[in-house]
Design an enzyme around this catalytic site. Structure first.
Site, PDB file in Angstrom:
ATOM      1  N   GLU A   1      -0.809   5.816  13.476  1.00  0.00           N
ATOM      2  CA  GLU A   1      -0.350   7.103  12.638  1.00  0.00           C
ATOM      3  C   GLU A   1      -0.386   8.229  13.507  1.00  0.00           C
ATOM      4  O   GLU A   1       0.247   9.046  13.538  1.00  0.00           O
ATOM      5  CB  GLU A   1      -1.344   7.150  11.487  1.00  0.00           C
ATOM      6  CG  GLU A   1      -1.160   7.877  10.424  1.00  0.00           C
ATOM      7  CD  GLU A   1      -1.882   7.887   9.319  1.00  0.00           C
ATOM      8  OE1 GLU A   1      -1.569   8.437   8.235  1.00  0.00           O
ATOM      9  OE2 GLU A   1      -2.845   7.060   9.321  1.00  0.00           O
TER      10      GLU A   1
ATOM     11  N   PHE B   1       1.140  -3.129   4.494  1.00  0.00           N
ATOM     12  CA  PHE B   1       1.360  -4.491   4.783  1.00  0.00           C
ATOM     13  C   PHE B   1       2.804  -5.041   4.568  1.00  0.00           C
ATOM     14  O   PHE B   1       3.308  -4.530   3.376  1.00  0.00           O
ATOM     15  CB  PHE B   1       0.321  -5.510   4.307  1.00  0.00           C
ATOM     16  CG  PHE B   1      -0.949  -5.492   4.792  1.00  0.00           C
ATOM     17  CD1 PHE B   1      -1.292  -4.813   6.154  1.00  0.00           C
ATOM     18  CD2 PHE B   1      -1.921  -6.349   4.408  1.00  0.00           C
ATOM     19  CE1 PHE B   1      -2.444  -4.702   6.524  1.00  0.00           C
ATOM     20  CE2 PHE B   1      -3.302  -6.433   4.711  1.00  0.00           C
ATOM     21  CZ  PHE B   1      -3.388  -5.577   5.891  1.00  0.00           C
TER      22      PHE B   1
ATOM     23  N   LYS C   1      -9.627   8.401   2.292  1.00  0.00           N
ATOM     24  CA  LYS C   1     -10.155   7.041   2.098  1.00  0.00           C
ATOM     25  C   LYS C   1     -11.502   7.155   2.667  1.00  0.00           C
ATOM     26  O   LYS C   1     -12.101   6.268   2.317  1.00  0.00           O
ATOM     27  CB  LYS C   1      -9.159   6.340   3.028  1.00  0.00           C
ATOM     28  CG  LYS C   1      -7.833   6.027   2.237  1.00  0.00           C
ATOM     29  CD  LYS C   1      -6.981   4.765   2.882  1.00  0.00           C
ATOM     30  CE  LYS C   1      -5.536   4.713   2.495  1.00  0.00           C
ATOM     31  NZ  LYS C   1      -4.508   5.490   2.766  1.00  0.00           N
TER      32      LYS C   1
ATOM     33  N   CYS D   1       0.583  -1.335   0.070  1.00  0.00           N
ATOM     34  CA  CYS D   1       0.073   0.068   0.086  1.00  0.00           C
ATOM     35  C   CYS D   1       0.942   1.206  -0.021  1.00  0.00           C
ATOM     36  O   CYS D   1       0.156   2.349  -0.158  1.00  0.00           O
ATOM     37  CB  CYS D   1      -0.998  -0.165   1.166  1.00  0.00           C
ATOM     38  SG  CYS D   1      -2.167  -1.212   1.040  1.00  0.00           S
TER      39      CYS D   1
ATOM     40  N   HIS E   1     -10.004   2.449  -0.351  1.00  0.00           N
ATOM     41  CA  HIS E   1      -8.512   2.306  -0.237  1.00  0.00           C
ATOM     42  C   HIS E   1      -8.078   1.257  -1.486  1.00  0.00           C
ATOM     43  O   HIS E   1      -8.412   0.109  -1.439  1.00  0.00           O
ATOM     44  CB  HIS E   1      -8.248   1.498   1.193  1.00  0.00           C
ATOM     45  CG  HIS E   1      -6.592   1.134   1.476  1.00  0.00           C
ATOM     46  ND1 HIS E   1      -5.664   1.635   0.577  1.00  0.00           N
ATOM     47  CD2 HIS E   1      -6.330   0.581   2.557  1.00  0.00           C
ATOM     48  CE1 HIS E   1      -4.680   0.916   1.124  1.00  0.00           C
ATOM     49  NE2 HIS E   1      -4.829   0.672   2.202  1.00  0.00           N
TER      50      HIS E   1
ATOM     51  N   HIS F   1      -2.465   8.465   5.917  1.00  0.00           N
ATOM     52  CA  HIS F   1      -2.976   7.172   5.466  1.00  0.00           C
ATOM     53  C   HIS F   1      -4.435   6.889   5.678  1.00  0.00           C
ATOM     54  O   HIS F   1      -5.193   6.414   5.094  1.00  0.00           O
ATOM     55  CB  HIS F   1      -2.004   5.850   6.030  1.00  0.00           C
ATOM     56  CG  HIS F   1      -2.217   4.926   5.281  1.00  0.00           C
ATOM     57  ND1 HIS F   1      -1.934   4.182   3.973  1.00  0.00           N
ATOM     58  CD2 HIS F   1      -2.654   3.449   5.722  1.00  0.00           C
ATOM     59  CE1 HIS F   1      -2.274   3.207   3.786  1.00  0.00           C
ATOM     60  NE2 HIS F   1      -2.979   2.705   4.820  1.00  0.00           N
TER      61      HIS F   1
END
Length: 422
Positions: A320, A405, A341, A169, A346, A309
């Protein structure tokens, strides 16, 4: 050599509308584009919603042969490339092709076409021994992720470095970071960079179902993506793409190009910890932010907006928030932060580039897009996450971050160059 790098062209395909204007209108209105999945029958799955792009390939100028050859994600990348080049006003044919590069990011590449071909060959999975007679002649293209940047290179005539960046990502952020490095070091003068992903397919949906990363809030798709909200239950899968034209600063100024922003800092780190897990202290993302700010020679107080994010998972949003506090200090409590998002979902490897596009437009229009669906903030997410409504304010410098990830953490700093009017 350490040349300055600017972005002069943008192309976007995102849920809720085609093109840059539709994308920006959606964000500033705080509208959501998440809905029930229509690409296939999603009824057997835990999460049955997504951010889909209304994309008409023939209307976008793709021939039947191109549609057959290119995966949907590749079509997105090429369509965005055409828009970005047109927006930049750059005549690619007048440039030395060996001084043009391509850097494309994607997390799952041509997974959609690969799955479709398997379904055809196996008669929807009924046959263990598949019949190769039904195999598409373009199967090798679907198998190799490198065909995606190659198609972009063919579109613009690039004969310099052509690269595929695939690290989950953060791919769409890292592809732009790599492009910046190519220009800074003098390898090329121009790079078409960005990312594309079209992961709304049964196999990808099943993968995220298995680890319960996506939200099961299927009864209310428009309000299912809730970054930083106390009621969040996971992210909403999406598709999309964004591509940019990056140039050496002096060349862009000499030709009178419109400059969206200069890329002044970039860094990426890995937590070497867990495939999907994140440490609560946000140390690795904070380190990426610190290095990006150092490269930009910028104090944290110089950041006007943070494009987060903000995936909407419990652990990401807390991680975050901690990272912002660790890296920005007291300024973390004063700077506006938001997650787009909440509106477009996403799109895995593409979202980093889509968020860069939003950041560039925030600088151009002096508007901070909101975090939709943020009604009841998580007490552990106690920063200014700009809920529900866009905010007009001066935006000269944006920090955009990504988390993926595998433990990937990336940060990029975008700044309005001196002399460029607000």
């Amino acid at each position: 050599m350490n040349r300055r790098v600017v972005i002069t062209g943008i192309g976007v395909r995102a849920p809720g509308g085609s093109g840059v204007k539709a994308f920006w209108d959606l964000l500033t209105a705080g509208r959501t584009a998440t809905r029930r999945i229509s690409h296939f029958d999603a009824s057997p799955f835990r999460s049955r919603i997504a951010g889909e792009v209304d994309f008409d390939a023939p209307a976008e100028g793709f021939s039947p042969r191109e549609i057959r050859r290119m995966d949907r994600a590749t079509q997105f990348a090429v369509a965005c490339t055409r828009d970005a080049v047109a927006d930049s006003g750059l005549d690619m044919s007048a440039l030395d092709p060996h001084r043009i590069g391509v850097s494309l990011g994607s997390a799952v590449a041509s997974a959609t076409s690969l799955e479709n071909e398997y379904l055809v060959m196996s008669d929807a999975g009924k046959d263990w021994l598949v019949d190769p007679g039904y195999l598409s002649p373009h199967m090798a293209d679907y198998l190799s992720p490198g065909i995606m940047p190659a198609e972009v290179a063919w579109t613009v005539g690039a004969q310099g470095p052509v690269t595929m960046v695939s690290d989950g990502c953060t791919s769409g952020l890292d592809s732009v970071g790599y492009a910046v490095q190519l220009i800074r070091e003098g390898t090329v003068d121009t790079v078409v960079a960005g990312a594309s992903d079209t992961p709304i397919s049964p196999i990808v949906v099943a993968c995220f179902d298995a680890i319960k990363a996506t939200t099961p809030r299927n009864d209310d798709p428009e309000h299912a993506s809730r970054p930083f909200d106390g009621s969040r239950t996971g992210f909403v899968l999406a598709e999309g793409a964004a591509m940019f034209v990056l140039e050496e600063y002096g060349a862009a100024v000499a030709r009178g190009a419109e400059i969206y922003a200069e890329v002044t800092g970039y860094a990426t780190r890995c937590n070497a910890y867990h495939m999907t897990g994140l440490k609560k202290d946000g140390r690795e993302m904070a380190e990426a932010i610190r290095v990006a700010l150092d490269e930009a020679r910028l104090d944290p107080t110089g950041i006007d907006y943070v494009n987060a994010h903000g995936s909407g998972t419990k652990q990401n949003d807390r991680h975050e928030t901690a990272a912002f506090k660790r890296s920005l200090g007291d300024h973390a409590y004063r700077v506006p932060v938001s997650s787009i998002k909440s509106m477009v979902g996403h799109s895995l490897g593409a979202i980093g580039s889509i968020e860069i596009a939003a950041s560039l437009l925030a600088i151009k229009h002096n508007v901070v897009p909101p975090t939709a669906n943020l009604h009841t903030p998580d007490p552990e997410c106690d920063l200014d996450y700009v809920p529900l409504t866009a905010r007009e304010q001066r935006v000269d410098t944006v920090l955009s971050v990504g988390s993926g990830f595998g433990g990937f953490q990336s940060a990029i700093v975008l700044r309005r160059p001196e002399g460029v009017s607000a």
